[in-house]
Design an enzyme around this catalytic site. Structure first.
Site, short mmCIF file in Angstrom:
data_model
loop_
_atom_site.label_atom_id
_atom_site.label_comp_id
_atom_site.label_asym_id
_atom_site.label_seq_id
_atom_site.Cartn_x
_atom_site.Cartn_y
_atom_site.Cartn_z
N ASP A 131 -13.99 -11.94 -2.57
CA ASP A 131 -12.70 -12.11 -1.88
C ASP A 131 -11.62 -11.21 -2.50
O ASP A 131 -10.56 -11.03 -1.91
CB ASP A 131 -12.24 -13.58 -1.90
CG ASP A 131 -12.22 -14.15 -3.30
OD1 ASP A 131 -13.26 -14.11 -3.98
OD2 ASP A 131 -11.15 -14.64 -3.73
N ARG A 133 -1.59 -19.20 -0.89
CA ARG A 133 -0.18 -19.16 -1.27
C ARG A 133 0.47 -17.85 -0.88
O ARG A 133 1.40 -17.38 -1.53
CB ARG A 133 -0.05 -19.36 -2.77
CG ARG A 133 -0.92 -18.38 -3.54
CD ARG A 133 -0.48 -18.29 -4.92
NE ARG A 133 -1.44 -17.56 -5.71
CZ ARG A 133 -1.25 -17.25 -6.96
NH1 ARG A 133 -0.16 -17.63 -7.55
NH2 ARG A 133 -2.16 -16.59 -7.63
#
Ligand code: AMP
Ligand code: MG
Length: 470
Positions: A240, A90
């Site tokens: 991540d 996103r």
């Protein structure tokens, strides 16, 4: 004057398997909530006087000249479990300005969105704006916030909530997971290119995988020691969410501790306390071991590389501990430190743990000699500890208070105050949001009118969980 961002985009020149071209999606009625002018100046961004234009650009509704929007690929271990394909679900990177990434977060779905809507709601956007800028003011490496824009659209979470877009600025968005993504695909050529790119951007002296690994280890060891020194719990230290640059990234379920406890966890999904305050040093070493593993294909002699990389990872706890000692010694007013000071630090932390003492205020009250009685005073070991501490600081020529005032913030972004700010913002009032931003620009200054921000939460105000549902 129109907005000008001096884009010079380098990531788009990397192999195209590292990203997907992706434009942000326009939103219905963008409204500028905050714009960080000093950060814009640092980025060389000019012509920032038109709020409507800023709202258009930093909501993703109009694309600024020179942008080359992409979503970046990465993979990662989430709570220890391997996920081969994450990526910006996103977010889009608009490009780089003065060497820094400018990224829109919440700007619509990308090829990596899986089932997500690609959007963000107002709460996490304001939280990240306030907390990341507060971290910066505290002197802790972090991504930063350039703008927050409300979209004028509702998005569905557990209920309909106002949508927003955050503009995030980072030295880069390279993550341990970026390397893992290529290693998992056995893309050695891509890995080599990525490593050279990362070195050029962050560690120009590093010329081998081992040297590169060592630099990332050093940066991350310093970062985590700094987190510990202000009672910060990242909350979701997945690979991540672990940068190559050594910046804090991803302010999801993070929190500053009020009552001190090394086992403190906030994240609602961290059921086993993997990312508890006191576990962060071990976890960061684990994350660095994942980076090391993903760099192995770059070495011809893998036995030798395993040995060398293992050595680098094994050295990390010592490096971190050294920084930890330095930072906590400064919190006690010691300008230099030796191993013998460690007991002084750990004994104080043990007293604080017993009393569930407020982390920030305990250190600040020690700093401020006008506060003779602190919340630590009632503890049976405190008087003896205080005597030892006084004797130790008397050995140095400098005034301990001068050191302590730079090391012990007066205010931090407390979770219950962030929650109150978000509730107010959802009702359309941004007074607390702006108030927090202004106050947290100078976290080390004792400013009487910010005194309410030093108050720990009452039992009802206490935030025991933070949510990833962003
Ligand atoms: P995080 O927990 O924020 O580190 O996000 C983990 C992954 O989920 C990343 O790949 C994000 O891009 C993705 N993600 C989180 N929220 C959304 C969303 N609303 N839509 C699409 N992807 C999302
Ligand atoms: Mg993330």
């Amino acid at each position: 004057m129109t907005l000008h961002i001096p884009f010079k985009n380098t990531y788009v020149n990397l192999p195209n398997r590292l990203f997907s071209r992706q434009k942000p999606y326009p939103v219905r009625d963008p409204k500028l909530l905050a714009f960080n002018q000093p950060l814009a100046d640092m980025l060389g961004v000019t012509g920032t006087d038109d709020a409507q234009e800023l709202a258009q650009v930093f909501s993703g509704t109009s694309l600024p000249k020179g942008a080359a929007p992409i979503a970046q690929l990465y993979a990662g271990h989430q709570f220890g479990n391997w996920n081969p394909q994450l990526g910006d679900g996103r977010a889009v990177l608009l490009g780089e300005s003065n060497g820094y990434d400018i990224q829109l977060k919440g700007s619509g779905p990308t090829p990596y969105a899986r089932r997500g809507d690609g959007r963000a709601w107002l709460g996490p956007v304001l939280r990240e704006y306030v907390v990341s800028e507060a971290m910066h003011a505290l002197g802790i490496p972090t991504t930063r916030a350039l703008a927050a824009v409300q979209t004028g659209e509702e998005i569905m979470r557990d209920r309909p909530l106002p949508g927003a877009v955050l503009t995030r600025v980072a030295a880069s968005h390279l993550r341990v997971g970026t390397f893992q993504a290529l290693a998992a695909r056995q893309d050695t050529e891509g890995l080599q290119t990525l490593m050279e790119y990362a070195c050029a951007r962050h560690y120009p002296e590093a010329d081998t995988p081992a040297a590169f690994l060592k630099e990332v280890v050093k940066s991350q060891a310093l970062l985590v020691a700094k987190w510990m020194s202000v009672g910060f719990i990242h909350g979701v230290m997945n690979t991540d969410n672990c940068t190559i640059s050594g910046e804090t990234i991803d302010y999801g379920p993070c929190a500053f501790m009020d009552a001190f406890h090394p086992g403190q966890v906030f994240s609602s999904i961290d059921r086993h306390g993997r990312y508890a305050y006191g576990n962060q040093p071990q976890i960061i070493a684990w994350n660095m071991a994942q980076l090391a593993t993903s760099l192995l294909p770059l070495e011809n002699n893998s036995d030798k590389a395993v040995e060398e990389f293992t050595h680098i990872i094994n050295e990390m706890p010592g490096i971190l501990r050294h920084h930890w000692q330095d930072h906590f010694a400064a919190k006690l007013g010691l300008s230099d430190t030796s191993d013998s000071d460690e007991a002084l630090i750990t004994q104080l932390l043990a007293i604080m743990t017993d009393l569930k003492a407020d982390f920030t205020n305990s250190f600040r009250h020690l700093t401020d000699s006008s506060v003779p009685e602190t919340e630590l005073t009632p503890h049976k070991d405190y008087a003896a500890w205080h005597e030892k501490w006084a004797a130790r600081t008397a050995q140095q020529t400098i005034d301990p208070q001068n050191v302590m005032r730079q090391a012990n913030p007066y205010i931090i972004p407390r979770n219950h105050q962030i929650e109150a700010m978000i509730s107010q913002a959802v009702s359309g009032d941004f007074t607390l949001f702006h108030g927090l931003n202004t106050a947290l620009e100078k976290p080390f200054d004792t400013i009487a009118e910010h005194g309410d921000l030093t108050t720990p939460p009452t039992a009802e105000e206490k935030v025991t969980q933070t949510f990833c549902g962003t």
